[in-house]
Every structure is written in structure tokens, then in C-alpha cells.
Scaffold this motif. Structure first.
Motif, PDB file in Angstrom:
ATOM      1  N   TYR A 207       0.869  -1.178   0.000  1.00 52.09           N
ATOM      2  CA  TYR A 207       0.000   0.000   0.000  1.00 52.09           C
ATOM      3  C   TYR A 207       0.900   1.221   0.000  1.00 52.09           C
ATOM      4  CZ  TYR A 207      -2.780   3.755   2.064  1.00 52.09           C
ATOM      5  OH  TYR A 207      -3.372   4.956   2.334  1.00 52.09           O
ATOM      6  N   ARG A 208       0.777   2.033  -1.047  1.00 50.90           N
ATOM      7  CA  ARG A 208       1.658   3.190  -1.213  1.00 50.90           C
ATOM      8  C   ARG A 208       0.805   4.449  -1.188  1.00 50.90           C
ATOM      9  NH1 ARG A 208       6.947   3.381  -2.430  1.00 50.90           N
ATOM     10  NH2 ARG A 208       7.733   5.312  -3.353  1.00 50.90           N
ATOM     11  N   GLN A 209       0.788   5.115  -0.055  1.00 54.16           N
ATOM     12  CA  GLN A 209      -0.062   6.266   0.167  1.00 54.16           C
ATOM     13  C   GLN A 209       0.399   7.469  -0.650  1.00 54.16           C
ATOM     14  OE1 GLN A 209       1.781   4.748   2.494  1.00 54.16           O
ATOM     15  NE2 GLN A 209       3.395   6.229   2.921  1.00 54.16           N
ATOM     16  N   ASN A 210      -0.504   8.422  -0.867  1.00 51.69           N
ATOM     17  CA  ASN A 210      -0.165   9.602  -1.670  1.00 51.69           C
ATOM     18  C   ASN A 210      -0.089  10.874  -0.831  1.00 51.69           C
ATOM     19  OD1 ASN A 210      -2.840   9.997  -1.130  1.00 51.69           O
ATOM     20  ND2 ASN A 210      -3.442  10.428  -3.246  1.00 51.69           N
ATOM     21  N   TYR A 211       0.026  10.733   0.484  1.00 54.11           N
ATOM     22  CA  TYR A 211       0.251  11.904   1.344  1.00 54.11           C
ATOM     23  C   TYR A 211       0.999  11.441   2.588  1.00 54.11           C
ATOM     24  CZ  TYR A 211      -3.720  10.338   4.235  1.00 54.11           C
ATOM     25  OH  TYR A 211      -4.566   9.627   5.042  1.00 54.11           O
ATOM     26  N   CYS A 212       1.646  12.369   3.286  1.00 57.68           N
ATOM     27  CA  CYS A 212       2.542  11.987   4.376  1.00 57.68           C
ATOM     28  C   CYS A 212       1.799  11.398   5.562  1.00 57.68           C
ATOM     29  CB  CYS A 212       3.387  13.185   4.811  1.00 57.68           C
ATOM     30  SG  CYS A 212       2.528  14.341   5.891  1.00 57.68           S
ATOM     31  N   GLY A 213       0.524  11.762   5.713  1.00 55.53           N
ATOM     32  CA  GLY A 213      -0.254  11.252   6.835  1.00 55.53           C
ATOM     33  C   GLY A 213      -0.914  12.347   7.636  1.00 55.53           C
ATOM     34  N   CYS A 214      -0.374  13.561   7.608  1.00 50.15           N
ATOM     35  CA  CYS A 214      -0.939  14.618   8.438  1.00 50.15           C
ATOM     36  C   CYS A 214      -2.169  15.242   7.775  1.00 50.15           C
ATOM     37  CB  CYS A 214       0.109  15.687   8.753  1.00 50.15           C
ATOM     38  SG  CYS A 214       0.448  16.860   7.428  1.00 50.15           S
ATOM     39  N   VAL A 215      -2.935  15.957   8.572  1.00 49.83           N
ATOM     40  CA  VAL A 215      -4.201  16.529   8.118  1.00 49.83           C
ATOM     41  C   VAL A 215      -3.999  17.532   6.989  1.00 49.83           C
ATOM     42  CG1 VAL A 215      -4.175  18.349   9.877  1.00 49.83           C
ATOM     43  CG2 VAL A 215      -6.348  17.597   8.919  1.00 49.83           C
ATOM     44  N   HIS A 254      -1.596  25.950   3.201  1.00 54.61           N
ATOM     45  CA  HIS A 254      -0.863  26.670   2.168  1.00 54.61           C
ATOM     46  C   HIS A 254       0.023  25.648   1.473  1.00 54.61           C
ATOM     47  CE1 HIS A 254       1.382  29.834   0.134  1.00 54.61           C
ATOM     48  NE2 HIS A 254       2.472  29.164   0.450  1.00 54.61           N
ATOM     49  N   THR A 255      -0.070  25.529   0.180  1.00 54.02           N
ATOM     50  CA  THR A 255       0.724  24.546  -0.538  1.00 54.02           C
ATOM     51  C   THR A 255       1.630  25.221  -1.527  1.00 54.02           C
ATOM     52  OG1 THR A 255      -0.926  24.270  -2.265  1.00 54.02           O
ATOM     53  CG2 THR A 255      -1.089  22.802  -0.359  1.00 54.02           C
ATOM     54  N   GLY A 256       2.707  24.535  -1.839  1.00 56.28           N
ATOM     55  CA  GLY A 256       3.657  25.045  -2.809  1.00 56.28           C
ATOM     56  C   GLY A 256       3.380  24.483  -4.186  1.00 56.28           C
ATOM     57  N   THR A 257       4.451  24.216  -4.922  1.00 53.01           N
ATOM     58  CA  THR A 257       4.338  23.733  -6.285  1.00 53.01           C
ATOM     59  C   THR A 257       3.686  22.364  -6.326  1.00 53.01           C
ATOM     60  OG1 THR A 257       6.353  24.930  -6.810  1.00 53.01           O
ATOM     61  CG2 THR A 257       5.653  23.246  -8.378  1.00 53.01           C
ATOM     62  N   GLN A 258       2.836  22.129  -7.295  1.00 50.41           N
ATOM     63  CA  GLN A 258       2.182  20.836  -7.433  1.00 50.41           C
ATOM     64  C   GLN A 258       3.205  19.785  -7.794  1.00 50.41           C
ATOM     65  OE1 GLN A 258      -0.992  20.788 -10.237  1.00 50.41           O
ATOM     66  NE2 GLN A 258      -1.387  18.627 -10.030  1.00 50.41           N
ATOM     67  N   ARG A 259       3.130  18.636  -7.098  1.00 47.71           N
ATOM     68  CA  ARG A 259       4.031  17.534  -7.377  1.00 47.71           C
ATOM     69  C   ARG A 259       3.204  16.262  -7.542  1.00 47.71           C
ATOM     70  NH1 ARG A 259       7.066  19.974  -2.991  1.00 47.71           N
ATOM     71  NH2 ARG A 259       9.100  20.716  -3.705  1.00 47.71           N
ATOM     72  N   LYS A 260       3.566  15.454  -8.487  1.00 53.49           N
ATOM     73  CA  LYS A 260       2.926  14.153  -8.642  1.00 53.49           C
ATOM     74  C   LYS A 260       3.912  13.117  -8.166  1.00 53.49           C
ATOM     75  CE  LYS A 260       0.714  11.049 -11.956  1.00 53.49           C
ATOM     76  NZ  LYS A 260       0.380  10.822 -13.364  1.00 53.49           N
ATOM     77  N   ILE A 261       3.552  12.395  -7.094  1.00 56.41           N
ATOM     78  CA  ILE A 261       4.475  11.440  -6.506  1.00 56.41           C
ATOM     79  C   ILE A 261       3.767  10.127  -6.236  1.00 56.41           C
ATOM     80  CG2 ILE A 261       5.892  13.224  -5.420  1.00 56.41           C
ATOM     81  CD1 ILE A 261       4.481  12.569  -2.812  1.00 56.41           C
ATOM     82  N   ALA A 262       4.587   9.085  -6.048  1.00 63.78           N
ATOM     83  CA  ALA A 262       4.016   7.753  -5.802  1.00 63.78           C
ATOM     84  C   ALA A 262       3.722   7.527  -4.334  1.00 63.78           C
ATOM     85  CB  ALA A 262       4.967   6.677  -6.314  1.00 63.78           C
ATOM     86  N   GLY A 263       4.438   8.177  -3.472  1.00 66.87           N
ATOM     87  CA  GLY A 263       4.230   7.968  -2.053  1.00 66.87           C
ATOM     88  C   GLY A 263       5.044   8.943  -1.242  1.00 66.87           C
ATOM     89  N   LYS A 264       4.585   9.194  -0.018  1.00 65.47           N
ATOM     90  CA  LYS A 264       5.276  10.137   0.858  1.00 65.47           C
ATOM     91  C   LYS A 264       5.295   9.597   2.261  1.00 65.47           C
ATOM     92  CE  LYS A 264       3.989  14.442   0.316  1.00 65.47           C
ATOM     93  NZ  LYS A 264       3.093  15.604   0.215  1.00 65.47           N
ATOM     94  N   GLY A 265       6.391   9.881   2.998  1.00 64.84           N
ATOM     95  CA  GLY A 265       6.514   9.341   4.338  1.00 64.84           C
ATOM     96  C   GLY A 265       6.231  10.326   5.431  1.00 64.84           C
TER      97      GLY A 265
END
Length: 265
Positions: A207-215, A254-265
Motif C-alpha cells: 500500500y503506497r499512500q499519496n500523502y505523508c499522513g498529516c491533516v 498553504h501549498t507550494g508547487t504541485q508535485r505528482k508522486i508515488a508515495g510520501k513518508g
């Protein structure tokens, strides 16, 4: 201006020095953010160290998500240990030197993450809020390493291209001085480490999540069309804790540049 440190090479030198000393395998407590990020790190470190994974991630917002990631971590460790027990490392960059891996799970205490994030809700990802989160998780790891008599502690977080390896190593070295346990330097994304983690995630069906876990990262991941949010956009979220209690928070993102990634820790 001094050249930036190469933490990957520093780790290689530590391993070389320990091998030459003939003192046997040292004990490492490895903080892990998730199974995908740990996949390459465990494959690599189990060749040289007596490895224990410490799963401690209070930044994960939802109890269900926390449990899902924790169980996936345990499943992967069980798969690696089966390889070691059978001496069958097909598809792995491993040898018969690979040792078994142990697991230690910390408490799930998201209120600690919210305490450190207070006042930093509008920080972009990768900023001061993230640095405090690094420290929270690394300090808990250092505390456990000292209490349980480990030789080293370190973290999988440096494998992520979105995490600040220099900051993680600086915090780790500071905490090493505080708790009297050496910090194992790392930049696990180097030497194709991140690429290897993606390969291993596919190999084991992780299972490869697409966000680090925080709200904060969760809210953005669930509204992909809003990745370029203006500072001050409000979200009302109800958070479910491990004990089934609820609390709500109104958070600014507040978010920065859009990134497309497979997973984040």
C-alpha cells in the motif's frame, strides 16, 4: 562556502569501519514512516546491522490510516524474515548476511503532532512545521534507543525526495548528543535508493499512500484540483483518535508547487 556533506558516503564509511573492527553486528533502531519507504532501507541495513524497526508516527491523522500503515509495515517485515529463515533472496539485493528484523511499535498519539503544529498551520509543506515533526519522531526514537541500549538510531525519512535530508541529519546528530546514542547518518534516496523502494513496493504489492499522513497533506490530496490553494483557505475536519474519541480542528492550508508522486513518508 563549505561543500555540503554527503551523508550516504558517511554511512558507507561507518559500515566499512565497523566491518574492519571485527566487533560484530551493532544494534540499530530504525524509525520507519511506512512500509514503502522502509523497503529499500531494511534491505540495505539488514546486511550489516541487527535491525529493529520503530514505527512511531503521530502525524498520521486518522486512526484507520495509522493502523493500515502499521500493519503493512509488519507484513513487509514478516516477508523479509521469511526470506532470511529460508535463505531464499530471489528478487532481492541481499545475501546470506541478511539478518532478521524486529519490530517495535510506539504509541499512537496524534495530539502531540497537533501540539507542535499549533501556530504553524499555514506553513508550506517542507517548512518549520515539518521540521518539528521530524524532531518529534526522531526524539522518540532516540529516547527508545537509549532506554533499550541500541548502538545507533536513524530514520527512513531521508529516502523521500520531499524530505530535507540535511535537516534530518542535523536533528539526529543533535539528539545523539542529548541521549548518548550515535545517530547513523543517511541519505537513503542516493544510490538509487528511492528508485529501489518503488521497485520493492511493486514486488511486494505494498500500500503506497499519496500523502505523508498529516491533516494538511491529507486535505490537499483529497482535493487534487485545489493543489494551488491560497493561504487561509479553511477546512473543518473531524479527527478520530485511536480511543475512538473525536476532536475537530479548523486548519489553514498553504501549498507550494504541485508535485505528482508515488508515495510520501
Amino acid at each position: 562556502m563549505a561543500n555540503p556533506r554527503n551523508y550516504a558516503k558517511e554511512l558507507d564509511k561507518v559500515i566499512e569501519r565497523l566491518g574492519e573492527s571485527g566487533e560484530g553486528r551493532r544494534k540499530v533502531l530504525l524509525h520507519s514512516c511506512c512500509a514503502p519507504c522502509s523497503s529499500y532501507v531494511m534491505e540495505y541495513l539488514r546486511e550489516y546491522f541487527d535491525l529493529t524497526v520503530f514505527y512511531y508516527n503521530p502525524n498520521i491523522t486518522e486512526a484507520e490510516e495509522y493502523r493500515k500503515r502499521a500493519e503493512e509495515q509488519k507484513r513487509l517485515i514478516a516477508e523479509y524474515n521469511r526470506q532470511t529463515d529460508k535463505g531464499d533472496f530471489a528478487g532481492m539485493h541481499s545475501s546470506r548476511s541478511a539478518g532478521r528484523i524486529h519490530i517495535l511499535e510506539g504509541e499512537y498519539e496524534p495530539e502531540r503532532f497537533y501540539g507542535l503544529a499549533k501556530g504553524l498551520e499555514t506553513c508550506p509543506e517542507g517548512g518549520e512545521r515539518c521540521f518539528r515533526c521530524y524532531r518529534l519522531r526522531l526524539e522518540k526514537t532516540a529516547e527508545a534507543a537509549a532506554e533499550l541500549d541500541f548502538d545507533y538510531f536513524t530514520t527512513t525519512l531521508t529516502i523521500s525526495p520531499l524530505k530535507n535530508a540535511q535537516k534530518l541529519n542535523e536533528i539526529g546528530e543533535e539528539l545523539a548528543g542529548k541521549y548518548g546514542v550515535e545517530f547513523l547518518p543517511s541519505d537513503f534516496k542516493k544510490k538509487d535508493g528511492y528508485k529501489r523502494s518503488v521497485e520493492l513496493s511493486g514486488q511486494f504489492g505494498l500500500y503506497r499512500q499519496n500523502y505523508c499522513g498529516c491533516v494538511y497533506s491529507m486535505a490537499v490530496s483529497r482535493h487534487p484540483a485545489r493543489r494551488h490553494l491560497v493561504c487561509g483557505k479553511q477546512y473543518k475536519l473531524v479527527l478520530h483518535c485511536e480511543n475512538n474519541s473525536e476532536f475537530s480542528t479548523s486548519t489553514s492550508l498553504h501549498t507550494g508547487t504541485q508535485r505528482k508522486i508515488a508515495g510520501k513518508g
